[in-house]
Design a protein around this motif. Structure first.
Motif, short mmCIF file in Angstrom:
data_model
loop_
_atom_site.label_atom_id
_atom_site.label_comp_id
_atom_site.label_asym_id
_atom_site.label_seq_id
_atom_site.Cartn_x
_atom_site.Cartn_y
_atom_site.Cartn_z
N ALA A 401 0.83 -1.21 0.00
CA ALA A 401 0.00 0.00 0.00
C ALA A 401 0.86 1.25 0.00
N ARG A 402 1.92 1.28 0.80
CA ARG A 402 2.78 2.46 0.86
C ARG A 402 3.42 2.72 -0.50
N ALA A 403 3.84 1.65 -1.16
CA ALA A 403 4.50 1.81 -2.45
C ALA A 403 3.54 2.32 -3.52
N VAL A 404 2.32 1.80 -3.53
CA VAL A 404 1.34 2.20 -4.54
C VAL A 404 0.90 3.64 -4.30
N VAL A 405 0.69 4.01 -3.05
CA VAL A 405 0.29 5.38 -2.74
C VAL A 405 1.39 6.35 -3.13
N ALA A 406 2.63 5.96 -2.90
CA ALA A 406 3.75 6.84 -3.27
C ALA A 406 3.81 7.06 -4.78
N LEU A 407 3.38 6.06 -5.53
CA LEU A 407 3.35 6.18 -6.99
C LEU A 407 2.11 6.91 -7.49
N ASP A 408 1.16 7.16 -6.58
CA ASP A 408 -0.18 7.61 -6.98
C ASP A 408 -0.73 6.64 -8.04
N GLY A 409 -0.53 5.35 -7.74
CA GLY A 409 -0.87 4.33 -8.72
C GLY A 409 -2.21 3.68 -8.46
N ASP A 410 -2.41 2.58 -9.18
CA ASP A 410 -3.63 1.79 -9.08
C ASP A 410 -3.24 0.42 -8.53
N LEU A 411 -3.84 0.00 -7.43
CA LEU A 411 -3.39 -1.21 -6.76
C LEU A 411 -3.45 -2.45 -7.65
N PRO A 412 -4.57 -2.74 -8.34
CA PRO A 412 -4.59 -3.94 -9.19
C PRO A 412 -3.54 -3.91 -10.30
N ARG A 413 -3.26 -2.71 -10.84
CA ARG A 413 -2.34 -2.60 -11.98
C ARG A 413 -0.89 -2.44 -11.54
N ASP A 414 -0.68 -1.65 -10.50
CA ASP A 414 0.69 -1.28 -10.13
C ASP A 414 1.19 -1.96 -8.86
N GLY A 415 0.38 -2.78 -8.24
CA GLY A 415 0.76 -3.31 -6.94
C GLY A 415 1.51 -4.62 -6.96
N TYR A 416 1.50 -5.33 -8.10
CA TYR A 416 2.09 -6.68 -8.06
C TYR A 416 3.61 -6.64 -7.87
N ALA A 417 4.28 -5.71 -8.53
CA ALA A 417 5.75 -5.63 -8.38
C ALA A 417 6.14 -5.33 -6.94
N PRO A 418 5.55 -4.33 -6.27
CA PRO A 418 5.88 -4.12 -4.86
C PRO A 418 5.50 -5.33 -4.00
N PHE A 419 4.45 -6.02 -4.40
CA PHE A 419 4.04 -7.21 -3.65
C PHE A 419 5.12 -8.28 -3.72
N LEU A 420 5.63 -8.55 -4.93
CA LEU A 420 6.67 -9.56 -5.08
C LEU A 420 7.88 -9.22 -4.20
N GLU A 421 8.27 -7.97 -4.24
CA GLU A 421 9.44 -7.55 -3.44
C GLU A 421 9.19 -7.74 -1.95
N ALA A 422 8.03 -7.29 -1.48
CA ALA A 422 7.73 -7.40 -0.05
C ALA A 422 7.57 -8.86 0.36
N PHE A 423 6.94 -9.66 -0.48
CA PHE A 423 6.73 -11.06 -0.14
C PHE A 423 8.07 -11.79 -0.02
N ARG A 424 8.95 -11.58 -1.02
CA ARG A 424 10.26 -12.22 -0.98
C ARG A 424 11.05 -11.79 0.26
N HIS A 425 10.96 -10.48 0.59
CA HIS A 425 11.71 -9.96 1.73
C HIS A 425 11.25 -10.60 3.04
N HIS A 426 9.95 -10.79 3.19
CA HIS A 426 9.42 -11.29 4.46
C HIS A 426 9.44 -12.81 4.55
N THR A 427 9.41 -13.51 3.41
CA THR A 427 9.28 -14.97 3.47
C THR A 427 10.49 -15.70 2.91
N GLY A 428 11.26 -15.01 2.06
CA GLY A 428 12.40 -15.66 1.44
C GLY A 428 12.02 -16.65 0.37
N ARG A 429 10.82 -16.55 -0.16
CA ARG A 429 10.39 -17.46 -1.23
C ARG A 429 9.49 -16.72 -2.21
N GLU A 430 9.10 -17.41 -3.29
CA GLU A 430 8.19 -16.85 -4.28
C GLU A 430 6.75 -17.12 -3.88
#
Length: 505
Positions: A401-430
């Motif tokens: 959410a923080r990343a998408v808001v900073a982009l003034d983006g759209d969550l369904p369209r612009d959120g997957y890339a920040p999601f991948l990064e955050a998920f990998r960081h917190h879980t260490g997997r895909e």
């Protein structure tokens, strides 16, 4: 005069004192002739019928009194009367008119076994019942209009707010359903208060009933009450019928005021998720661009006035003695009647305004985009699909959410890339979630659709709730119709019994 002389022996004053007449007696008289004439008429007739049926009065005497009462009704227009001070109040005016038409032996018979105390509280209940019935009927009409709107808009997305900030998506129908539940509970409180109004004080007399064999149940029946109020002291002292009625009225408009405040915010230019049609919009005298939904402001202040006038009655009787006293009687009730009059305007206007309004889907979509309010469902989905704890899922979703808001983006369209990064960081997997899965999960339509829990906005849950509200409203309409039929039958029975007395030779 000696300072020890009894002042009663030298008192040459004559009732009423001119100032007392103008400041107290005239307003009370005017209030009685405005609000209680029909109540006095019904009480006199019902009491007379009962005195005759119980044998307390001979039928011939009762017949003469009945004809005198009928003459008074035909010859005197209460609205045209001006208070002169010749009699204390409206009650004594009727007694004076009876003296003009009856022999000395008959004149005082009508008052056998009763007092102004039980008469007054019966009058006030007779005046409050139809007012409460009208208010309740208008509240049911508002509920019906809101229910129809909720059914129409049960799938229409809106932004729901907490603490004044965008929180989660829901549907307009789900929001309105919450308001309907409160209105139904408010209606139930009105009906609970009405149960107290439906208990007759007549026969309590001053405090302790009477040595005469009065039939209190018969008078209650003829006056359209459900039954007599039992304790005679309580009949003249327990004014909880007043406090319960005005407490219920106060809550109706306190609660509606919160709904009205939302309408004010949601129609504001900056939010704009509700559109008010031109029929309810006033223009500026100087600013051509302005669309002012002024009826909402009137609803707000009128609901506050209705609430405040109802509260006034409760405040007036605070810390009063548990006995018969004027604090809860004529002028206090008359002040309270204004709460009903103002409240009826609120209910009528709101019932007209609400169905005319529509949701501006473009503004809702934009506000959802800007606020990322579907992100909660991402956290929930990560728990269900990825096996994460909710706290870990919440941290990942917050990063997205923080990343998408900073982009003034759209969550369904612009959120997957920040999601991948955050998920990998917190879980260490895909993650197992694909980009398509992600877009579907964080869509507002999915957010609502998966919330099929009891009380939720999902289509089945909401549909079941609305059907339940419809059943409760139908039952309330039926109960009101039953009461109206019972009271109409009582009026007809009283009219017939009184007419039979007038035919007595």
């Amino acid at each position: 005069m000696s300072r020890h002389a009894d002042p009663r022996l030298s008192d040459a004053s004559v009732f009423p004192d001119p100032v007392y007449k103008e400041t107290v007696l005239r307003p009370l008289f005017d209030g009685a002739k405005t609000h209680h004439v029909e109540g006095f008429r019904a009480i006199d007739r019902a009491h007379l019928v009962m005195l005759t049926e119980t044998g307390i009065l001979p039928r011939e005497t009762a017949g003469r009194i009945a004809r005198a009462l009928d003459e008074i009704d035909a010859e005197i227009d209460p609205a045209a009367l001006s208070y002169t001070g010749e009699v204390e109040d409206f009650f004594f005016l009727i007694e004076a008119e009876l003296r003009k038409r009856l022999s000395p032996d008959d004149t005082g018979c009508l008052h056998t076994g009763r007092s102004r105390n039980d008469i007054d509280h019966t009058l006030f209940k007779l005046a409050l019942k139809p007012r409460l019935d009208r208010l309740a009927a208008k509240l049911r009409a508002l509920i019906a209009a809101t229910l129809a709107l909720a059914e129409r808009e049960k799938a229409t997305l809106i932004v729901a707010y907490t603490h004044g900030q965008p929180a989660q998506p829901t549907t307009f129908g789900h929001y309105l359903a919450a308001a309907i539940e409160v209105m139904l509970r408010d209606h139930e409180r009105l009906m609970q208060a009405r149960e107290l109004l439906d208990l007759s004080p007549m026969g309590a007399a001053a405090i302790t009933t009477s040595g005469f064999p009065l039939d209190r149940a018969r008078v209650a029946q003829l006056l359209g009450f459900a039954e007599p109020l039992e304790n005679s002291y309580g009949c003249i002292a327990a004014i909880d019928y007043v406090t319960a009625t005005y407490s219920a009225v106060e809550l109706v408009f306190l609660h509606l005021g919160r709904l009205i405040q939302d309408l004010q915010v949601w129609t504001a230019f900056e939010v704009g998720q509700l559109y008010v049609p031109n029929a309810f919009v006033q223009i500026s005298s100087i600013m051509p661009q302005k669309r002012n939904p002024v009826p909402i402001e009137h609803l707000r202040h009128l609901s506050s006035q209705a609430m405040a006038r109802a509260r006034l009655v409760r405040d007036v009787v605070h810390n009063t003695p548990f006995t018969d006293m004027n604090d809860a009687e004529g002028e206090t009730n008359e002040a309270g009647y204004q709460a009903f009059a103002t409240g009826e305007r609120v209910l009528d206007l709101l019932a007209a305004l609400l169905p005319s309004m529509s949701v501006d889907g473009r503004r809702v979509a934009e506000n959802i985009r800007r606020s990322c309010i579907t992100i909660t469902e991402l956290a929930d989905t990560l728990v269900r699909r990825e096996g994460l704890s909710f706290r870990a899922a919440h941290e990942i979703a917050a990063s997205v959410a923080r990343a998408v808001v900073a982009l003034d983006g759209d969550l369904p369209r612009d959120g997957y890339a920040p999601f991948l990064e955050a998920f990998r960081h917190h879980t260490g997997r895909e993650p197992a979630l694909t980009a398509g899965d992600f877009a579907g999960v964080v869509s507002p339509e999915n957010f609502v659709a998966v919330r099929e829990r009891f009380g939720g906005p999902g289509p089945q849950a909401l549909g079941k709730a609305l059907a339940g509200y419809r059943a409760r409203l139908d039952a309330a309409d039926g109960a009101a119709a039953d009461i109206a039929m019972r009271e109409q039958a009582a009026r007809q029975e009283l009219d017939a019994a009184f007419a039979a007395l007038m035919e007595t030779a």
